[in-house]
Scaffold this motif. Structure first.
Motif, PDB file in Angstrom:
ATOM      1  N   THR A   7       0.817  -1.220   0.000  1.00  0.00           N
ATOM      2  CA  THR A   7       0.000   0.000   0.000  1.00  0.00           C
ATOM      3  C   THR A   7       0.848   1.267   0.000  1.00  0.00           C
ATOM      4  OG1 THR A   7      -0.225   0.051   2.428  1.00  0.00           O
ATOM      5  CG2 THR A   7      -1.893  -1.174   1.179  1.00  0.00           C
ATOM      6  N   THR A   8       2.044   1.209   0.568  1.00  0.00           N
ATOM      7  CA  THR A   8       2.880   2.403   0.614  1.00  0.00           C
ATOM      8  C   THR A   8       3.570   2.699  -0.713  1.00  0.00           C
ATOM      9  OG1 THR A   8       4.626   1.041   1.610  1.00  0.00           O
ATOM     10  CG2 THR A   8       3.283   2.380   3.097  1.00  0.00           C
ATOM     11  N   THR A   9       3.347   1.864  -1.718  1.00  0.00           N
ATOM     12  CA  THR A   9       3.888   2.174  -3.050  1.00  0.00           C
ATOM     13  C   THR A   9       2.974   3.115  -3.826  1.00  0.00           C
ATOM     14  OG1 THR A   9       2.824   0.275  -4.168  1.00  0.00           O
ATOM     15  CG2 THR A   9       4.984  -0.098  -3.155  1.00  0.00           C
ATOM     16  N   VAL A  10       1.779   3.396  -3.292  1.00  0.00           N
ATOM     17  CA  VAL A  10       0.791   4.238  -3.973  1.00  0.00           C
ATOM     18  C   VAL A  10       0.642   5.539  -3.199  1.00  0.00           C
ATOM     19  CG1 VAL A  10      -1.589   4.392  -4.802  1.00  0.00           C
ATOM     20  CG2 VAL A  10      -0.414   2.166  -4.759  1.00  0.00           C
ATOM     21  N   ARG A  11       0.551   6.658  -3.916  1.00  0.00           N
ATOM     22  CA  ARG A  11       0.395   7.963  -3.268  1.00  0.00           C
ATOM     23  C   ARG A  11      -0.731   8.751  -3.910  1.00  0.00           C
ATOM     24  NH1 ARG A  11       6.016  10.301  -1.394  1.00  0.00           N
ATOM     25  NH2 ARG A  11       5.081  12.296  -1.945  1.00  0.00           N
ATOM     26  N   LEU A  12      -1.445   9.507  -3.070  1.00  0.00           N
ATOM     27  CA  LEU A  12      -2.349  10.546  -3.550  1.00  0.00           C
ATOM     28  C   LEU A  12      -1.735  11.888  -3.206  1.00  0.00           C
ATOM     29  CD1 LEU A  12      -5.941   9.313  -2.593  1.00  0.00           C
ATOM     30  CD2 LEU A  12      -4.701   9.000  -4.746  1.00  0.00           C
ATOM     31  N   GLU A  13      -1.738  12.798  -4.174  1.00  0.00           N
ATOM     32  CA  GLU A  13      -1.108  14.098  -3.986  1.00  0.00           C
ATOM     33  C   GLU A  13      -2.102  15.211  -4.316  1.00  0.00           C
ATOM     34  OE1 GLU A  13       2.394  13.514  -6.421  1.00  0.00           O
ATOM     35  OE2 GLU A  13       3.507  12.767  -4.673  1.00  0.00           O
ATOM     36  N   ALA A  14      -1.625  16.440  -4.328  1.00  0.00           N
ATOM     37  CA  ALA A  14      -2.510  17.599  -4.425  1.00  0.00           C
ATOM     38  C   ALA A  14      -3.399  17.564  -5.666  1.00  0.00           C
ATOM     39  CB  ALA A  14      -1.687  18.882  -4.401  1.00  0.00           C
ATOM     40  N   GLY A  15      -2.857  17.152  -6.809  1.00  0.00           N
ATOM     41  CA  GLY A  15      -3.658  17.104  -8.022  1.00  0.00           C
ATOM     42  C   GLY A  15      -4.810  16.115  -7.923  1.00  0.00           C
ATOM     43  N   ASP A  16      -4.558  14.998  -7.257  1.00  0.00           N
ATOM     44  CA  ASP A  16      -5.616  14.008  -7.055  1.00  0.00           C
ATOM     45  C   ASP A  16      -6.728  14.570  -6.172  1.00  0.00           C
ATOM     46  OD1 ASP A  16      -4.120  11.878  -8.391  1.00  0.00           O
ATOM     47  OD2 ASP A  16      -2.826  11.921  -6.630  1.00  0.00           O
ATOM     48  N   VAL A  17      -6.335  15.279  -5.138  1.00  0.00           N
ATOM     49  CA  VAL A  17      -7.318  15.843  -4.210  1.00  0.00           C
ATOM     50  C   VAL A  17      -8.134  16.936  -4.891  1.00  0.00           C
ATOM     51  CG1 VAL A  17      -7.621  17.017  -2.003  1.00  0.00           C
ATOM     52  CG2 VAL A  17      -5.888  15.228  -2.232  1.00  0.00           C
ATOM     53  N   ALA A  18      -7.505  17.702  -5.758  1.00  0.00           N
ATOM     54  CA  ALA A  18      -8.241  18.731  -6.511  1.00  0.00           C
ATOM     55  C   ALA A  18      -9.320  18.095  -7.378  1.00  0.00           C
ATOM     56  CB  ALA A  18      -7.273  19.544  -7.366  1.00  0.00           C
ATOM     57  N   ARG A  19      -9.028  16.958  -7.988  1.00  0.00           N
ATOM     58  CA  ARG A  19     -10.037  16.256  -8.782  1.00  0.00           C
ATOM     59  C   ARG A  19     -11.168  15.752  -7.902  1.00  0.00           C
ATOM     60  NH1 ARG A  19      -9.081  11.582 -12.446  1.00  0.00           N
ATOM     61  NH2 ARG A  19     -11.284  12.043 -12.761  1.00  0.00           N
ATOM     62  N   ILE A  20     -10.825  15.185  -6.754  1.00  0.00           N
ATOM     63  CA  ILE A  20     -11.844  14.681  -5.840  1.00  0.00           C
ATOM     64  C   ILE A  20     -12.760  15.814  -5.388  1.00  0.00           C
ATOM     65  CG2 ILE A  20     -12.159  13.777  -3.487  1.00  0.00           C
ATOM     66  CD1 ILE A  20      -9.655  12.011  -4.044  1.00  0.00           C
ATOM     67  N   ALA A  21     -12.202  16.980  -5.146  1.00  0.00           N
ATOM     68  CA  ALA A  21     -12.989  18.119  -4.667  1.00  0.00           C
ATOM     69  C   ALA A  21     -14.036  18.574  -5.671  1.00  0.00           C
ATOM     70  CB  ALA A  21     -12.062  19.285  -4.317  1.00  0.00           C
ATOM     71  N   GLU A  22     -13.873  18.185  -6.922  1.00  0.00           N
ATOM     72  CA  GLU A  22     -14.845  18.569  -7.949  1.00  0.00           C
ATOM     73  C   GLU A  22     -16.146  17.773  -7.858  1.00  0.00           C
ATOM     74  OE1 GLU A  22     -12.756  18.027 -11.584  1.00  0.00           O
ATOM     75  OE2 GLU A  22     -11.317  19.655 -11.213  1.00  0.00           O
ATOM     76  N   ALA A  23     -16.183  16.754  -6.983  1.00  0.00           N
ATOM     77  CA  ALA A  23     -17.368  15.895  -6.871  1.00  0.00           C
ATOM     78  C   ALA A  23     -18.380  16.476  -5.900  1.00  0.00           C
ATOM     79  CB  ALA A  23     -16.959  14.495  -6.451  1.00  0.00           C
ATOM     80  N   GLY A  24     -18.715  17.740  -6.066  1.00  0.00           N
ATOM     81  CA  GLY A  24     -19.777  18.370  -5.296  1.00  0.00           C
ATOM     82  C   GLY A  24     -19.500  18.436  -3.804  1.00  0.00           C
ATOM     83  N   GLU A  25     -20.569  18.448  -3.015  1.00  0.00           N
ATOM     84  CA  GLU A  25     -20.446  18.564  -1.562  1.00  0.00           C
ATOM     85  C   GLU A  25     -19.710  17.367  -0.975  1.00  0.00           C
ATOM     86  OE1 GLU A  25     -23.319  19.778   2.233  1.00  0.00           O
ATOM     87  OE2 GLU A  25     -24.204  19.139   0.328  1.00  0.00           O
ATOM     88  N   PHE A  26     -19.943  16.192  -1.539  1.00  0.00           N
ATOM     89  CA  PHE A  26     -19.247  14.984  -1.108  1.00  0.00           C
ATOM     90  C   PHE A  26     -17.741  15.131  -1.336  1.00  0.00           C
ATOM     91  CE2 PHE A  26     -17.619  10.716  -2.316  1.00  0.00           C
ATOM     92  CZ  PHE A  26     -17.840  10.042  -1.126  1.00  0.00           C
ATOM     93  N   GLY A  27     -17.359  15.592  -2.519  1.00  0.00           N
ATOM     94  CA  GLY A  27     -15.950  15.771  -2.823  1.00  0.00           C
ATOM     95  C   GLY A  27     -15.281  16.809  -1.942  1.00  0.00           C
ATOM     96  N   GLU A  28     -15.992  17.897  -1.671  1.00  0.00           N
ATOM     97  CA  GLU A  28     -15.442  18.922  -0.785  1.00  0.00           C
ATOM     98  C   GLU A  28     -15.217  18.371   0.622  1.00  0.00           C
ATOM     99  OE1 GLU A  28     -14.284  21.835  -1.238  1.00  0.00           O
ATOM    100  OE2 GLU A  28     -14.903  22.328  -3.283  1.00  0.00           O
TER     101      GLU A  28
END
Length: 289
Positions: free
Chosen positions: A184-205
């Motif tokens: 599991t530590t070979t995979v990372r989520l970074e700022a760009g990934d979080v910006a995409r997630i935030a686009e999913a409306g209130e749930f994403g925020e």
């Protein structure tokens, strides 16, 4: 149409990866998420937070608080920020009847061989179910577990919190796939990934806020999404490598050792990291209805 019936067992609220695992399940059209049980510490708070995220995604899922104490009775580790991003979680409706053990055993007994359980916290609830109903291990379709590490004897959090429960689960004869920290530590989520997630409306925020809260806790600007990786070993197995079946032994401190042969457990040994991260983001963004 959903073709996999799944129950999620989670200590959601501390590490944000539990919330992301829930999001991946909600965003996967092949999944019928039957319910969610919480484990470890203030499980009612964890359940209310899970219910809030489900509701923000426009979904309905049964959420049941489970075991607060571990079988090993070790002190509960508590980050202190659990649920703090919401001021009104006490308004969320959660189910106390039946209790988590009964919920797990009854659901699996009603559909033998038909329900997968994804367990991404300490294994107390699963051990309780196995002890309460000897048929649980035979009737569950598969257990998908995040825990341990198999490149050293260093204990991982989920197994270290309740080694007694982990031993009961791995000795039960249930079919298991377990994904440890070395993968599991070979995979990372970074700022760009979080910006995409935030686009999913209130749930994403809401998820963005939870992720950034976890980053602040560790003074980092990235995280390894351990738990949704485990979900994807079920949903997208072609992205991973696995051993043949064997047995996992748990020592008194929660260390884990895999031996090939003599059991029904396999461990995850490799992940196509970039593709796994992309799947986590895409399925999370697809979660709201």
């Amino acid at each position: 149409m959903a073709d996999r019936q799944i129950i999620l067992d989670t200590d959601l609220g501390s590490d944000v990866d539990d919330a992301l695992a829930l999001a991946v399940l909600l965003g996967s059209p092949e999944v019928d998420l039957l319910g969610c049980v919480t484990v470890y510490g203030d499980t009612a708070l964890r359940a209310r937070l899970a219910q809030r995220l489900v509701r923000l995604a426009g979904r309905t899922v049964t959420v049941v608080p489970g075991a607060e104490k571990t079988l090993t009775d070790r002190e509960i580790w508590w980050a202190g920020h659990e649920g703090k991003l919401f001021t009104d979680l006490d308004t969320e409706q959660i189910s106390h009847e039946p209790d988590a053990t009964t919920y797990l055993t009854e659901q699996v007994r009603r559909a033998p061989g038909g329900i997968d359980v994804v367990a991404i916290g300490p294994l107390t609830n699963i051990a309780n179910a196995i002890q309460a109903d000897p048929s649980f291990a035979a009737n569950v379709r598969h257990l998908w577990i995040m825990g341990g590490r198999f490149d050293s004897l260093e204990p991982e959090h989920n197994f270290k919190c309740d080694p007694e429960a982990a031993k009961i689960v791995f000795d039960s004869g249930a079919p298991i796939t377990v994904t440890g920290l070395e993968v599991t530590t070979t995979v990372r989520l970074e700022a760009g990934d979080v910006a995409r997630i935030a686009e999913a409306g209130e749930f994403g925020e809401a998820l963005k806020a939870e992720i950034e809260q976890w980053w602040r806790f560790w003074n980092e600007e990235w995280n390894s999404p351990h738990d949704p990786i485990t979900v994807l070993t079920l949903l997208a197995p072609d992205l991973f490598g696995f051993t043949a079946e064997g047995h996992v032994a748990i020592d008194a401190m929660g260390g884990s050792v895999f031996t090939e042969g003599g059991g029904r457990t396999r461990i995850t040994v490799a992940a196509r990291a970039d593709e796994v991260a992309a799947q986590i983001v895409a399925r999370t963004v697809a979660a709201p209805r």
